[in-house]
Enzyme design. Structure first.
Site, PDB file in Angstrom:
ATOM      1  N   ARG A 156     -32.236 -33.720  71.809  1.00  0.00           N
ATOM      2  CA  ARG A 156     -33.525 -33.626  71.021  1.00  0.00           C
ATOM      3  C   ARG A 156     -34.678 -33.890  71.934  1.00  0.00           C
ATOM      4  NH1 ARG A 156     -30.251 -36.863  67.512  1.00  0.00           N
ATOM      5  NH2 ARG A 156     -29.938 -35.473  65.446  1.00  0.00           N
TER       6      ARG A 156
ATOM      7  N   LYS B 220     -32.914 -40.981  66.106  1.00  0.00           N
ATOM      8  CA  LYS B 220     -33.324 -40.793  64.628  1.00  0.00           C
ATOM      9  C   LYS B 220     -32.367 -41.036  63.661  1.00  0.00           C
ATOM     10  CE  LYS B 220     -33.600 -36.269  62.187  1.00  0.00           C
ATOM     11  NZ  LYS B 220     -33.224 -34.660  62.738  1.00  0.00           N
TER      12      LYS B 220
ATOM     13  N   ARG C  77     -31.627 -26.823  72.143  1.00  0.00           N
ATOM     14  CA  ARG C  77     -30.663 -27.380  71.547  1.00  0.00           C
ATOM     15  C   ARG C  77     -29.788 -26.653  70.887  1.00  0.00           C
ATOM     16  NH1 ARG C  77     -29.365 -32.479  69.458  1.00  0.00           N
ATOM     17  NH2 ARG C  77     -29.046 -32.764  67.161  1.00  0.00           N
TER      18      ARG C  77
ATOM     19  N   HIS D  64     -24.670 -35.763  65.416  1.00  0.00           N
ATOM     20  CA  HIS D  64     -24.361 -35.393  64.061  1.00  0.00           C
ATOM     21  C   HIS D  64     -23.282 -36.468  63.515  1.00  0.00           C
ATOM     22  CE1 HIS D  64     -27.268 -32.475  63.904  1.00  0.00           C
ATOM     23  NE2 HIS D  64     -26.984 -31.817  64.776  1.00  0.00           N
TER      24      HIS D  64
ATOM     25  N   TYR E 286     -24.553 -22.932  62.568  1.00  0.00           N
ATOM     26  CA  TYR E 286     -24.033 -22.080  63.430  1.00  0.00           C
ATOM     27  C   TYR E 286     -22.609 -21.567  62.762  1.00  0.00           C
ATOM     28  CZ  TYR E 286     -27.255 -24.877  66.314  1.00  0.00           C
ATOM     29  OH  TYR E 286     -28.557 -25.478  66.739  1.00  0.00           O
TER      30      TYR E 286
END
Length: 175
Positions: free
Chosen positions: A30, A64, A135, A158, A168
């Site tokens: 990120r 995050k 990304r 993730h 994706y």
């Protein structure tokens, strides 16, 4: 973005911006993680990077989510960008990527988008997409090359590969 577009973009960028975006395309980080990378989190011998901090609104804090605190495997092209910075006049003892006009760490990434990314796309004659597409490009390249979706998800911070399936899925289905 495809490999030809990546090459076109990188060709029009000067050091240290070329290395910054080369690293972005081949790490999947990120934007806040990119500008927060510290040399102490880089392990070139083990080929990995520890993601422990993020910069948001000019403030360094934890990433995050809990899953965003991670160790990633360095792609050879990303590692090459780090080595180039390490051996350049833009080496900074604390941060990997610094603002070359001030030789200080970035507080915000907006200047990079406005004054580096956008002009580079224009010069390379590539339609505008946000820098965050680096990304997405990374995820797409890794999935298209046959990498395990769970590995890609962990690389990107993730918890599982649900986000990859959503965003994706067309690449996963084609492999």
């Amino acid at each position: 973005m495809n490999v030809q577009e990546i090459d076109q973009i990188l060709k029009v960028l000067a050091t240290p911006f070329r290395q910054f975006y080369q690293f972005a395309f081949y790490s999947g980080l990120r934007t806040g993680e990119l500008i927060a990378i510290r040399w102490r989190d880089v392990d070139l011998k083990r080929n990995c990077l520890n993601i422990r901090v993020n910069k948001t609104g000019g403030i360094e804090k934890e990433p995050k989510t809990k899953g965003s605190i991670r160790d990633i495997e360095l792609h050879n092209v990303a590692k090459s960008a780090l080595l180039e910075i390490l051996n350049s006049q833009y080496y900074h003892e604390h941060r990997v990527f610094i603002d070359p006009s001030t030789m200080l760490e970035y507080k915000y990434a907006d200047r990079l988008r406005k004054y580096v990314w956008k002009p580079a796309l224009e010069k390379a004659a590539i339609r505008y997409r946000s820098p965050y597409h680096t990304r997405h490009t990374y995820a797409s390249m890794m999935l298209s090359s046959g990498k395990n979706p769970m590995w890609v998800a962990k690389q990107m911070g993730h918890a599982d590969w649900g986000m990859l399936r959503k965003v994706y899925g067309r690449w996963i289905d084609n492999d």
